[in-house]
Design an enzyme around this catalytic site. Structure first.
Site, PDB file in Angstrom:
ATOM      1  N   ASP A 189       0.851  -1.185  -0.556  1.00  0.00           N
ATOM      2  CA  ASP A 189      -0.017  -0.347   0.164  1.00  0.00           C
ATOM      3  C   ASP A 189       1.407   1.226  -0.059  1.00  0.00           C
ATOM      4  O   ASP A 189       0.352   1.954  -0.835  1.00  0.00           O
ATOM      5  CB  ASP A 189      -1.147  -0.245   1.244  1.00  0.00           C
ATOM      6  CG  ASP A 189      -1.740  -1.243   0.791  1.00  0.00           C
ATOM      7  OD1 ASP A 189      -2.082  -1.691  -0.079  1.00  0.00           O
ATOM      8  OD2 ASP A 189      -3.010  -1.125   2.525  1.00  0.00           O
ATOM      9  N   GLU A 216      -3.208  -2.059  -8.362  1.00  0.00           N
ATOM     10  CA  GLU A 216      -1.838  -1.284  -8.671  1.00  0.00           C
ATOM     11  C   GLU A 216      -1.385  -0.927 -10.141  1.00  0.00           C
ATOM     12  O   GLU A 216      -0.899  -0.760 -11.150  1.00  0.00           O
ATOM     13  CB  GLU A 216      -0.722  -2.578  -8.569  1.00  0.00           C
ATOM     14  CG  GLU A 216      -0.188  -3.700  -9.598  1.00  0.00           C
ATOM     15  CD  GLU A 216      -1.187  -4.713  -9.484  1.00  0.00           C
ATOM     16  OE1 GLU A 216      -2.137  -4.784  -9.018  1.00  0.00           O
ATOM     17  OE2 GLU A 216      -0.819  -6.032 -10.122  1.00  0.00           O
TER      18      GLU A 216
END
Ligand SMILES: [Mg+2]
Length: 301
Positions: A189, A216
């Protein structure tokens, strides 16, 4: 109070325009219009946060103006307050029926006008905050996919009208699953946040947009940017992510976190977004990955 907000004051009498401009000067930026036609033009062009609209004006009265405002996608959402010497309840009712958020009778009391305007501007501000929150990705705090979809639709139309190029880049963090498996999702993250911040620093012109598309994957939308400039920027972005030097111990693509990017530049045509546009960029991304990652492939539509 909030100098970034603006109010359009529409009145055919110069003295009234002056009075209202003066009493609102500390609250907001004031834009003036002396007739209905001018009001419609300025509202369309400048998107004020609120409109104070006189009812009795020659040629086009306030009732006609509010109806015209509602016909225009660009002005439909702008709240309108009528200011009128017509003070019968039926007049007020008619104004509110037509969609005005408030009705102030003349002669007005300056402090009441100021406070009502302040309250309405505050609601507008809150509404914008909520609308924007719904379009922000909570992890990275950049635009989310919904915001991107809206921007693509409007930039597509805008570029089609002006026959200008529109560039779209899709980028993906190389071997991100391995990163998460190796270092954990909290670290993953953190990487997404750092990449988002870096990407944002490249969005320098008003129409430029970076959004988190999902997982992503990020998208970069660049209106009025030709293929050569878009490719140059994409390469800069790729290099800048590598230069963050975020260690990626399990990446076969290199020591650090890297990205692959695919893009497309085309001059849009027609009103609706051609799904092929995104697919071309996605195809280029796929090719960049297949060639070994940490690289950019760009197509010209
Ligand atoms: Mg008048």
């Amino acid at each position: 109070m909030n100098r970034t907000q603006s109010v359009l004051v529409v009145d055919d009498e110069k003295q009234n325009r002056g009075l209202l401009a003066e009493l609102l000067a500390d609250e907001c930026r004031v834009i003036l219009a002396k007739n209905g036609q001018q009001a419609l033009e300025r509202a369309h062009e400048l998107s004020p946060d609120l409109i104070l609209l006189d009812v009795m004006m020659p040629e086009m009265n306030g009732y006609q103006v509010i109806q015209a405002l509602q016909q225009d996608d660009a002005t439909r959402q702008i709240p309108v307050i009528f200011i009128s010497a017509l003070d019968a309840p039926a007049d007020e009712e008619r104004g509110l029926d037509l969609g005005a958020v408030d009705y102030i009778t003349k002669p007005f009391h300056p402090s009441i006008v100021r406070k009502r305007v302040r309250n309405h501007l505050l609601s507008v501000h809150h509404r914008h905050l909520l609308e924007n929150l719904a379009k922000i990705d909570s992890l990275t705090e950049i635009a989310n996919r919904r915001r991107y979809d809206e921007a693509l639709e409007s930039e597509w139309r805008r570029c089609a009208r002006s026959a200008s190029p529109l560039s779209l880049g899709i980028l993906d963090v190389d071997h991100f699953k391995r990163y998460n498996d190796h270092l954990g999702h909290a670290e993953g993250d953190q990487v997404l946040r750092q990449i988002a911040r870096k990407l944002s620093s490249f969005m320098r012109r008003p129409g430029d947009l970076v959004a988190r598309y999902g997982g992503e994957e990020f998208v970069v939308l660049l209106p009025n940017v030709d293929a050569d400039s878009a490719l140059a920027l994409a390469n800069e972005i790729r290099a800048s992510i590598e230069a963050l030097a975020l260690p990626h111990p399990s990446s076969p693509a290199g020591r650090y976190v890297t990205i692959s990017m695919g893009g497309i530049t085309a001059v849009p045509s027609g009103g609706d977004v051609d799904p092929q546009f995104f697919q071309e960029a996605d195809g280029a991304l796929y090719a960049a990955k297949a060639e070994g990652r940490n690289r950019v492939f760009w197509r010209r539509g």
